[in-house]
Design a protein around this motif. Structure first.
Motif, PDB file in Angstrom:
ATOM      1  N   ARG A 159      -1.498 -10.849   7.091  1.00  0.00           N
ATOM      2  CA  ARG A 159      -2.238  -9.769   6.459  1.00  0.00           C
ATOM      3  C   ARG A 159      -1.279  -8.753   5.851  1.00  0.00           C
ATOM      4  O   ARG A 159      -0.117  -8.673   6.207  1.00  0.00           O
ATOM      5  N   LYS A 208       0.653 -12.747  -4.731  1.00  0.00           N
ATOM      6  CA  LYS A 208      -0.365 -13.479  -5.471  1.00  0.00           C
ATOM      7  C   LYS A 208       0.211 -14.153  -6.725  1.00  0.00           C
ATOM      8  O   LYS A 208      -0.511 -14.849  -7.436  1.00  0.00           O
ATOM      9  N   LEU A 228     -13.359 -11.204   1.192  1.00  0.00           N
ATOM     10  CA  LEU A 228     -14.416 -10.252   1.520  1.00  0.00           C
ATOM     11  C   LEU A 228     -14.013  -9.360   2.684  1.00  0.00           C
ATOM     12  O   LEU A 228     -14.229  -8.151   2.658  1.00  0.00           O
ATOM     13  N   ALA A 259     -11.939  -4.713   8.182  1.00  0.00           N
ATOM     14  CA  ALA A 259     -12.607  -3.934   7.132  1.00  0.00           C
ATOM     15  C   ALA A 259     -13.103  -4.911   6.082  1.00  0.00           C
ATOM     16  O   ALA A 259     -12.434  -5.902   5.796  1.00  0.00           O
ATOM     17  N   ARG A 283     -17.184  -5.703  -3.003  1.00  0.00           N
ATOM     18  CA  ARG A 283     -17.178  -7.173  -3.092  1.00  0.00           C
ATOM     19  C   ARG A 283     -18.362  -7.779  -2.338  1.00  0.00           C
ATOM     20  O   ARG A 283     -18.894  -8.811  -2.745  1.00  0.00           O
ATOM     21  N   ILE A 322       0.831  -1.209   0.000  1.00  0.00           N
ATOM     22  CA  ILE A 322       0.000   0.000   0.000  1.00  0.00           C
ATOM     23  C   ILE A 322       0.863   1.256   0.000  1.00  0.00           C
ATOM     24  O   ILE A 322       0.718   2.124  -0.863  1.00  0.00           O
ATOM     25  N   GLY A 335     -14.746  -5.048   2.018  1.00  0.00           N
ATOM     26  CA  GLY A 335     -14.972  -4.293   0.800  1.00  0.00           C
ATOM     27  C   GLY A 335     -16.450  -4.324   0.472  1.00  0.00           C
ATOM     28  O   GLY A 335     -17.043  -5.380   0.270  1.00  0.00           O
ATOM     29  N   ARG A 360      -6.579   3.277  -3.704  1.00  0.00           N
ATOM     30  CA  ARG A 360      -5.300   2.586  -3.880  1.00  0.00           C
ATOM     31  C   ARG A 360      -5.030   2.467  -5.376  1.00  0.00           C
ATOM     32  O   ARG A 360      -5.907   2.053  -6.133  1.00  0.00           O
ATOM     33  N   GLN A 411     -15.126   0.771   1.868  1.00  0.00           N
ATOM     34  CA  GLN A 411     -14.967  -0.164   2.968  1.00  0.00           C
ATOM     35  C   GLN A 411     -15.915   0.176   4.106  1.00  0.00           C
ATOM     36  O   GLN A 411     -16.233   1.341   4.355  1.00  0.00           O
ATOM     37  N   ARG A 421     -11.684  -5.244  -7.960  1.00  0.00           N
ATOM     38  CA  ARG A 421     -10.514  -4.484  -7.508  1.00  0.00           C
ATOM     39  C   ARG A 421     -10.516  -3.131  -8.202  1.00  0.00           C
ATOM     40  O   ARG A 421     -10.404  -3.050  -9.417  1.00  0.00           O
TER      41      ARG A 421
HETATM   42  P1  ATP Z   1      -6.393  -7.986  -1.309  1.00  0.00           P
HETATM   43  O1  ATP Z   1      -5.582  -9.133  -0.818  1.00  0.00           O
HETATM   44  O2  ATP Z   1      -7.640  -8.399  -2.047  1.00  0.00           O
HETATM   45  O3  ATP Z   1      -5.580  -6.950  -2.034  1.00  0.00           O
HETATM   46  P2  ATP Z   1      -6.037  -6.451   1.063  1.00  0.00           P
HETATM   47  O4  ATP Z   1      -5.319  -7.371   1.948  1.00  0.00           O
HETATM   48  O5  ATP Z   1      -5.285  -5.402   0.334  1.00  0.00           O
HETATM   49  O6  ATP Z   1      -6.922  -7.280   0.007  1.00  0.00           O
HETATM   50  P3  ATP Z   1      -7.381  -4.953   3.136  1.00  0.00           P
HETATM   51  O7  ATP Z   1      -6.465  -3.811   3.024  1.00  0.00           O
HETATM   52  O8  ATP Z   1      -7.302  -5.802   4.343  1.00  0.00           O
HETATM   53  O9  ATP Z   1      -7.283  -5.841   1.825  1.00  0.00           O
HETATM   54  O10 ATP Z   1      -8.880  -4.477   2.942  1.00  0.00           O
HETATM   55  C1  ATP Z   1      -9.988  -5.242   3.416  1.00  0.00           C
HETATM   56  C2  ATP Z   1     -10.956  -5.546   2.316  1.00  0.00           C
HETATM   57  O11 ATP Z   1     -11.174  -4.408   1.482  1.00  0.00           O
HETATM   58  C3  ATP Z   1     -10.517  -6.601   1.335  1.00  0.00           C
HETATM   59  O12 ATP Z   1     -10.741  -7.889   1.857  1.00  0.00           O
HETATM   60  C4  ATP Z   1     -11.398  -6.324   0.151  1.00  0.00           C
HETATM   61  O13 ATP Z   1     -12.713  -6.854   0.340  1.00  0.00           O
HETATM   62  C5  ATP Z   1     -11.473  -4.831   0.161  1.00  0.00           C
HETATM   63  N1  ATP Z   1     -10.520  -4.260  -0.795  1.00  0.00           N
HETATM   64  C6  ATP Z   1      -9.194  -4.016  -0.618  1.00  0.00           C
HETATM   65  N2  ATP Z   1      -8.658  -3.453  -1.719  1.00  0.00           N
HETATM   66  C7  ATP Z   1      -9.669  -3.324  -2.621  1.00  0.00           C
HETATM   67  C8  ATP Z   1      -9.766  -2.795  -3.944  1.00  0.00           C
HETATM   68  N3  ATP Z   1      -8.729  -2.284  -4.565  1.00  0.00           N
HETATM   69  N4  ATP Z   1     -10.984  -2.831  -4.563  1.00  0.00           N
HETATM   70  C9  ATP Z   1     -12.070  -3.354  -3.943  1.00  0.00           C
HETATM   71  N5  ATP Z   1     -12.034  -3.857  -2.700  1.00  0.00           N
HETATM   72  C10 ATP Z   1     -10.861  -3.845  -2.036  1.00  0.00           C
END
Ligand code: ATP
Ligand code: MG
Length: 426
Positions: free
Chosen positions: A265, A217, A289, A313, A318, A59, A315, A119, A133, A127
């Protein structure tokens, strides 16, 4: 023609009932479990995220929308960032407003938020660069594992209420910073001989925070990851016990889970419990999710007093995608007016305005169009509006004060006064 920016999108009215439903069920869950809403600004000083989320995270490293504010006289423009997540901001607010003051030892601050995050990642289904969120944070001086289990119970209720049933709760413990430091050395030793098999991002992760390699990934990286020692093997005793208690609390609540020692995480601030909820329907590759965990060190990282914290949090984008077709259809259907007024002639038109005003004042959702039309055309418009009833107003109705109320599904028609109609609809 100017279009939306890549990775952003319009949420159209036809989808809004789904968004509203997810938000309403979330707010109801928060009400039942004692969470109160907080709204923080959409942009903050870059330093908050750099320190709070961590320089080594994807991030902060590559996904933030950062810009320099215009300079003011005598000072340079400061670096600002559109929030990529909300936990750091909520903890900042907790510190800034001294929410920790005047608290009894066991007292918790339970907050929730709803809003957009930003992001700069590669856009694909599920995505986006602006996404939404909903999340909670529990802060205080207690790190009782029952706090975490109660939050899981709330999520469990929330998902069931939305009829999202096909999900898996993955849990893990990432330990204390001290035990993690020892583990990180072991991990780096195990990665080093495989370094040439890892992607460019993982090379960076190897240098800055090797734990993040588990998050990658890329498939070839996952092959290496599968051979690496896990953090679970070198947990400190206190974290191991905490994890055991957490699982026991979940068992007592009848909440199913899978322990995944390779799930860490994406954020640097997690300590001990980390979890994800993965969905299996309608989500494709972006199937996480919910993500969350414990972050006992975050407050101090951004200059606050020692504070224990736990949160998640999800999404919203999603979560909406995870709703079943049947659920989506019934939510859309419920988003139609109750009554569509069909009038015939000039006097009836004028009268209809009064009828509409009275119905609306009584709480009824009323649709009408303003053009005087033939009955057939007007009824077609009523059907198109998806209203439950057509209310027919002609000269006769104006004179008698009784209106034709036609059920547009069954075709049944009754003659009723306005009061009777209002009673019927409430
Ligand atoms: P991912 O592995 O999918 O990138 P993350 O670990 O970056 O997720 P977090 O920062 O923990 O995700 O955010 C919590 C939730 O927010 C995620 O599980 C997802 O549902 C949602 N989320 C995160 N990034 C995005 C995005 N770019 N677009 C849509 N939903 C998102
Ligand atoms: Mg991500």
């Amino acid at each position: 023609m100017i279009q939306t920016v890549r990775g952003t999108r319009d949420i159209l009215p036809s989808d809004m009932p789904l968004w509203h439903r997810v938000e309403a069920v979330a707010r109801e869950a928060f009400r039942r479990y004692g969470f109160r809403e907080i709204r923080t600004p959409i942009f903050e000083k870059t330093e908050l995220f750099a320190r709070g989320v961590g320089e080594a995270t994807d991030i902060v490293h590559k996904e933030m929308y950062t810009f320099t504010d215009r300079a003011r006289q005598g000072s340079e423009g400061e670096s600002l960032t559109l929030r990529p997540e909300n936990t750091a901001s909520v903890v900042r607010a907790y510190i800034q407003h001294k929410m920790f003051a005047d608290k009894s030892p066991g007292e918790l601050t339970k907050l929730y938020y709803i809003g957009p995050m930003f992001r700069r990642e590669r856009p694909q289904a599920g995505r986006y660069r602006q996404f939404y969120q909903i999340g909670v944070e529990v802060m205080g001086s207690s790190d009782d594992a029952a706090i975490e289990a109660e939050v899981m119970e709330m999520l469990d209720w929330f998902l069931k209420e939305l009829k999202i049933t096909n999900t898996t709760l993955l849990i893990n413990s990432v330990g204390e910073p001290a035990s993690r430091a020892v583990y990180l050395e072991t991990l780096r030793e195990a990665i080093r001989p495989n370094l040439d098999k890892l992607c460019g991002d993982c090379h960076h992760r190897f240098e800055t925070n090797a734990l993040r390699v588990f998050d990658c990934k890329v498939e070839s990286c996952q092959t290496v990851v599968a051979t690496l020692p896990t953090i679970t093997d070198s947990l400190d005793e206190a974290s191991r016990q905490h994890f055991e208690q957490f699982k026991a609390h979940l068992d007592a609540r009848g909440i199913a889970y899978t322990v995944n020692p390779r799930m860490v995480r994406g954020l640097d601030y997690y300590t001990r419990t980390a979890f994800e909820i993965v969905g299996h329907d309608g989500l494709g590759a972006q199937n996480t999710l919910v993500g969350g965990g414990r972050y006992d060190g975050l407050s101090e990282t951004i200059g606050g007093p020692p504070t224990k914290g736990f949160g998640f949090a999800f999404g919203l984008d999603r979560m909406v995608m995870a709703l079943s077709e049947a659920e989506a259809e019934s939510l859309r259907a419920a988003d139609a007016p109750s009554i569509f007024i069909v009038f015939l002639g000039e006097a009836a038109r004028a009268h209809s305005f009064v009828v509409a005003q009275q119905l609306r004042a009584a709480g009824v959702a009323v649709a009408m169009e303003f053009e005087d039309r033939k009955m057939k055309k007007a009824m077609a418009a009523a059907d198109k509006s998806r209203a439950t009833y057509a209310l027919i107003v002609g000269d006769n109705e104006v004179a008698t004060g009784k209106y034709g109320l036609k059920n547009l599904k069954t075709g049944e028609q009754e003659s009723l006064t306005l009061d009777e109609i209002i009673l019927r609809l409430n």
